[in-house]
Design a protein around this motif. Sequence first.
Motif, short mmCIF file in Angstrom:
data_model
loop_
_atom_site.label_atom_id
_atom_site.label_comp_id
_atom_site.label_asym_id
_atom_site.label_seq_id
_atom_site.Cartn_x
_atom_site.Cartn_y
_atom_site.Cartn_z
N GLY A 106 -70.96 16.70 -21.20
CA GLY A 106 -70.27 17.49 -20.18
C GLY A 106 -70.77 18.91 -20.09
O GLY A 106 -70.07 19.81 -19.63
N ARG A 107 -72.04 19.12 -20.51
CA ARG A 107 -72.58 20.47 -20.59
C ARG A 107 -73.92 20.65 -19.88
O ARG A 107 -74.46 21.75 -19.89
CB ARG A 107 -72.71 20.90 -22.05
CG ARG A 107 -71.39 21.21 -22.70
CD ARG A 107 -71.51 21.52 -24.19
NE ARG A 107 -70.30 22.17 -24.68
CZ ARG A 107 -69.15 21.54 -24.92
NH1 ARG A 107 -69.07 20.23 -24.73
NH2 ARG A 107 -68.09 22.20 -25.34
N SER A 108 -74.49 19.63 -19.30
CA SER A 108 -75.79 19.76 -18.65
C SER A 108 -75.66 20.69 -17.44
O SER A 108 -74.82 20.46 -16.56
CB SER A 108 -76.31 18.40 -18.22
OG SER A 108 -76.54 17.58 -19.36
N PRO A 109 -76.49 21.73 -17.37
CA PRO A 109 -76.31 22.75 -16.30
C PRO A 109 -76.38 22.18 -14.89
O PRO A 109 -75.62 22.61 -14.01
CB PRO A 109 -77.47 23.71 -16.57
CG PRO A 109 -77.78 23.57 -18.02
CD PRO A 109 -77.53 22.12 -18.33
N SER A 134 -65.04 19.83 -22.66
CA SER A 134 -66.31 20.33 -22.13
C SER A 134 -66.10 21.06 -20.81
O SER A 134 -65.08 20.91 -20.14
CB SER A 134 -67.28 19.17 -21.92
OG SER A 134 -66.77 18.27 -20.94
N PRO A 135 -67.11 21.85 -20.38
CA PRO A 135 -67.01 22.52 -19.08
C PRO A 135 -66.85 21.55 -17.92
O PRO A 135 -66.14 21.87 -16.95
CB PRO A 135 -68.34 23.28 -18.99
CG PRO A 135 -68.75 23.51 -20.41
CD PRO A 135 -68.29 22.29 -21.16
N LEU A 136 -67.49 20.39 -17.99
CA LEU A 136 -67.33 19.41 -16.90
C LEU A 136 -65.89 18.94 -16.81
O LEU A 136 -65.33 18.81 -15.71
CB LEU A 136 -68.28 18.23 -17.12
CG LEU A 136 -68.24 17.14 -16.05
CD1 LEU A 136 -68.63 17.68 -14.68
CD2 LEU A 136 -69.15 15.97 -16.42
N ALA A 137 -65.28 18.68 -17.94
CA ALA A 137 -63.88 18.26 -17.94
C ALA A 137 -62.98 19.37 -17.39
O ALA A 137 -62.01 19.09 -16.68
CB ALA A 137 -63.45 17.87 -19.36
N ASP A 138 -63.32 20.60 -17.71
CA ASP A 138 -62.49 21.74 -17.26
C ASP A 138 -62.45 21.85 -15.73
O ASP A 138 -61.43 22.26 -15.17
CB ASP A 138 -63.04 23.05 -17.84
CG ASP A 138 -62.74 23.19 -19.32
OD1 ASP A 138 -61.88 22.44 -19.82
OD2 ASP A 138 -63.39 24.02 -19.98
N LEU A 139 -63.54 21.50 -15.06
CA LEU A 139 -63.56 21.67 -13.60
C LEU A 139 -63.11 20.41 -12.84
O LEU A 139 -62.96 20.45 -11.62
CB LEU A 139 -64.94 22.13 -13.12
CG LEU A 139 -66.13 21.19 -13.23
CD1 LEU A 139 -66.24 20.22 -12.05
CD2 LEU A 139 -67.42 22.02 -13.32
N ALA A 140 -62.88 19.32 -13.55
CA ALA A 140 -62.51 18.05 -12.91
C ALA A 140 -61.02 17.99 -12.60
O ALA A 140 -60.19 18.59 -13.30
CB ALA A 140 -62.92 16.88 -13.79
N GLN A 141 -60.68 17.23 -11.56
CA GLN A 141 -59.27 16.97 -11.24
C GLN A 141 -58.70 15.79 -12.04
O GLN A 141 -57.52 15.73 -12.30
CB GLN A 141 -59.11 16.69 -9.74
CG GLN A 141 -59.25 17.92 -8.86
CD GLN A 141 -60.70 18.31 -8.65
OE1 GLN A 141 -61.52 17.49 -8.27
NE2 GLN A 141 -61.03 19.56 -8.90
#
Length: 351
Positions: A106-109, A134-141
Motif C-alpha cells: 500500500g506504499r507504491s508511489p 498503509s497510505p493506500l488504506a488511508d485514502l480508500a473508502q
Amino acid sequence: MNLMSSSTPTKMATEALEAPALCLAQLRLNSDLMREAGQRLRALAPPFAATLARGSSDQAASFAKFLLETRVGLPTVSHAPSIGSLYQATSDRFRNVPLIAISQSGRSPDLLAAAQEASARGALVIAVVNDAASPLADLAQIVIPVHAGAETSVAATKSFVCTLFALAHLAAEWSGDAELLNALTTAGPLLEQAAKADWSAAVPLLVKAQEMLVLGRGPTLTIAGEAALKLKETCNLHAEAFSSAEVAHGPMTLVGAGDPVLAFAPLDVARTGLRDRLEDFAARGARVIAAGASEDIAPAELVLPFAAETHPIIGAIAQIQSFYGLANALSLARGCNPDNPPHLNKVTSTL
C-alpha cells in the motif's frame, strides 16, 4: 516428499505454507465488512468497475476482473497507474465507479498517485491491502485487509493467495453467490492438501529450460500469469503466460520438441478445447506438464497431483498454492535464491 520440506527451508517456502490457515482466519475476520461492502456496492449499481495494481497484485487484479464479470455481471477495466501518476488524465467517468486498488504494501508511489486522482474524480476506492495502516488504506473508502501477516521473502506467496481469497469473498458477497460463499467456508482442507502437494517430478523437466509457456483460461489465466512471473523472478526462467485459446493464435508456433509447457486446467466451462490443445503440443514433442481434471489433461507427459473435485474458484487458488512449492524447489535446483531475487525489492517505487 513435500517440496516445501527442507532442513533449512527458505522464507518463501515457510511463508507459502502459512496461506491456508491465514485464508480461513481472513474469512472470519472480514465477514462483517465484506457483507457491508457487498450491500453498499449493490446499492451503488455502478456501470463498470476498475482495477489498479502492478506485479503480482496485477495478476490478482485479473482475477478480480474474471470474478466481477462472471459473478457480478459487471464490466471491469484495468486502470493503468501511469494514467493518474504521470498523465493526470483520469476520466471524470470514474465518478461513483469502484476502483479496486490491490497492493501488498500500500506504499507504491504510482498506485497512491493514481488512487488519489481517481478519488478526486469521484471514484469509490477499495483498497485490498496486506497493511491496513498503509497510505493506500488511508485514502480508500473501503479497506479490505488480506491478513497475510508480515511477508519477508521478496517473492510474494501467502499475500497473493490471501488476496485471491479476499477477492473471491468480495465477489461472493457482492453477487449474493451462496455457492461460492460455501466453497470459501469449506476450502481449508483443500488448500492444506494443495500446500502439501508434491510437484517435484516437474523439476527435472524444467531445471535446464531456458524458456517455456504457461497456460490457463478463465479462472486459471491469473494462475498462469502469476506462475510465469514467479518463474522469471525466482528461477531466472523466461516463462510467458497465455490463454489456452489465445496461444493458438501465433505463440504456439514457437514450441517444438523438448520445450516445456505448463498448463493449469480450469474446472469450469473454460476447459473447453484444452485437451485438443495439449494434444497439439504433445504431437510437436513438447513436454507437457499439467494440473487439472484427468480427462482434460490426459495428453500431458506429467500430471501433477491436484484435487479436481472442487469449486472452480477454489481449485484455481489451490493450483497456485501448490505451484509455489514447485517454484521454490526449482529455484534452488537452478542455483537461485527464491527469497532474494536479483534486482528486485519488496516495495517497488515506480512513478
